[in-house]
Enzyme design. Sequence first.
Site, mmCIF file in Angstrom:
data_model
loop_
_atom_site.group_PDB
_atom_site.id
_atom_site.type_symbol
_atom_site.label_atom_id
_atom_site.label_comp_id
_atom_site.label_asym_id
_atom_site.label_seq_id
_atom_site.Cartn_x
_atom_site.Cartn_y
_atom_site.Cartn_z
ATOM 1 N N ASP A 194 35.899 85.635 48.737
ATOM 2 C CA ASP A 194 35.532 85.455 50.143
ATOM 3 C C ASP A 194 35.098 84.001 50.306
ATOM 4 O O ASP A 194 34.859 83.302 49.324
ATOM 5 C CB ASP A 194 34.371 86.397 50.498
ATOM 6 N N SER A 195 34.981 83.572 51.557
ATOM 7 C CA SER A 195 34.484 82.218 51.798
ATOM 8 C C SER A 195 33.032 82.085 51.330
ATOM 9 O O SER A 195 32.559 80.976 51.110
ATOM 10 C CB SER A 195 34.568 81.908 53.291
ATOM 11 N N GLY A 197 36.079 80.192 59.071
ATOM 12 C CA GLY A 197 36.417 80.587 60.451
ATOM 13 C C GLY A 197 36.936 79.461 61.333
ATOM 14 O O GLY A 197 37.937 79.613 62.017
ATOM 15 N N CYS A 205 38.059 88.440 52.686
ATOM 16 C CA CYS A 205 37.679 87.549 53.791
ATOM 17 C C CYS A 205 38.738 87.720 54.869
ATOM 18 O O CYS A 205 39.931 87.518 54.610
ATOM 19 C CB CYS A 205 37.658 86.113 53.291
ATOM 20 N N GLU A 228 23.808 84.317 59.379
ATOM 21 C CA GLU A 228 23.369 83.341 58.378
ATOM 22 C C GLU A 228 21.875 83.045 58.498
ATOM 23 O O GLU A 228 21.199 82.822 57.506
ATOM 24 C CB GLU A 228 24.121 82.023 58.578
ATOM 25 N N CYS A 231 35.319 90.895 60.459
ATOM 26 C CA CYS A 231 34.708 89.721 59.822
ATOM 27 C C CYS A 231 33.658 90.247 58.860
ATOM 28 O O CYS A 231 32.931 91.194 59.184
ATOM 29 C CB CYS A 231 34.061 88.824 60.873
ATOM 30 N N HIS A 261 30.846 89.298 58.063
ATOM 31 C CA HIS A 261 29.440 89.222 58.465
ATOM 32 C C HIS A 261 29.036 90.263 59.509
ATOM 33 O O HIS A 261 27.859 90.547 59.669
ATOM 34 C CB HIS A 261 29.133 87.844 59.047
HETATM 35 N N1 DGL Z 1 34.371 85.487 55.591
HETATM 36 C C1 DGL Z 1 34.715 85.137 56.942
HETATM 37 C C2 DGL Z 1 35.564 86.263 57.552
HETATM 38 O O1 DGL Z 1 35.536 87.407 57.140
HETATM 39 C C3 DGL Z 1 33.497 84.888 57.806
HETATM 40 C C4 DGL Z 1 32.714 83.654 57.441
HETATM 41 C C5 DGL Z 1 33.503 82.364 57.549
HETATM 42 O O2 DGL Z 1 33.771 81.893 58.669
HETATM 43 O O3 DGL Z 1 33.861 81.854 56.493
HETATM 44 O O4 DGL Z 1 36.272 86.011 58.495
#
Ligand code: DGL
Length: 278
Positions: free
Chosen positions: A11-12, A44, A75, A154, A186, A188
């Site tokens: 993931d990011s 994102g 992600c 966050e 997403c 988050h």
């Molecule tokens: N992991 C990203 C997603 O699921 C969200 C956070 C980001 O923007 O990196 O889209």
Amino acid sequence: MGDDRPIGVFDSGFGGLTVARALIDLLPSEQLVYVGDTARYPYGPRSAEEVRAFAREIVARLVDVDDVKMVVVACNTAASVALDELRATTGVPVVGVIEPGLRAAARATRNGRVGVIGTTGTVASGAYANAARRLRVVAEVTCAACPGFVEFVERGETSSDQVHVLAERLLSPLRREGVDTLLLGCTHYPFLARTIADVMGRDVVLVSSADETAFDTRLILESTGLGAAPRPAPEHRFLSSGDVGWFVEMGRRLLGPELERAEAVHFRAAPPPAAESR
Ligand code: DGL
């Protein structure tokens, strides 16, 4: 006899740990190697080409160095823009979060109207609309970007008045559409579930893709014979490209006690994305 190589997950940042949690729970004999690309986070607001390059680099590392037997793209933004390429070029099976989530949402809807929310990058990619066509989803799928949601999570601000006001504004088109099912597209957004549910109303079912992605992973392991032999205590590894201490602290809250330590991993540096909301 089983295949004892680990499953690679990335993931990011740490949001994909929700998918890792579901994998650990559903597949208790499997070992994971999780990469959180916290140094280049967030994805994102970045361009599709940039995110594709990051995904390529991470998957190459997982396959070549960590010897993973399959990859889970945990992600939404990365899966939206890079999944097809990764599937075509990686020598191991690759699973994303888009199709499993969408299938679950299509099953859950009663009135045939499904909403999907995600980052600007995810929604702009059209990945959910394309997946709906590919999967021949009969439901009408309406997507909405929710710039700003990730920043609230966050900051640990998941139910403040401010996030509520933002949710009211961003979700109003979906309410107008009359969706009865909302896919949290997403990593988050599950942390904002209470606020989102409040705004959408009690009758709207919220779907997160983590569990469905774990089910898809199990299906692939079964159909390819790549599943691990039963073992009592598989060891998971966690890699972070940014601040490792912060990753462990945040990650442990999301994943639980399995995340005791993390290792540093280095990728090509990238400038932070433009300061627009994602
Ligand atoms: N992991 C990203 C997603 O699921 C969200 C956070 C980001 O923007 O990196 O889209």
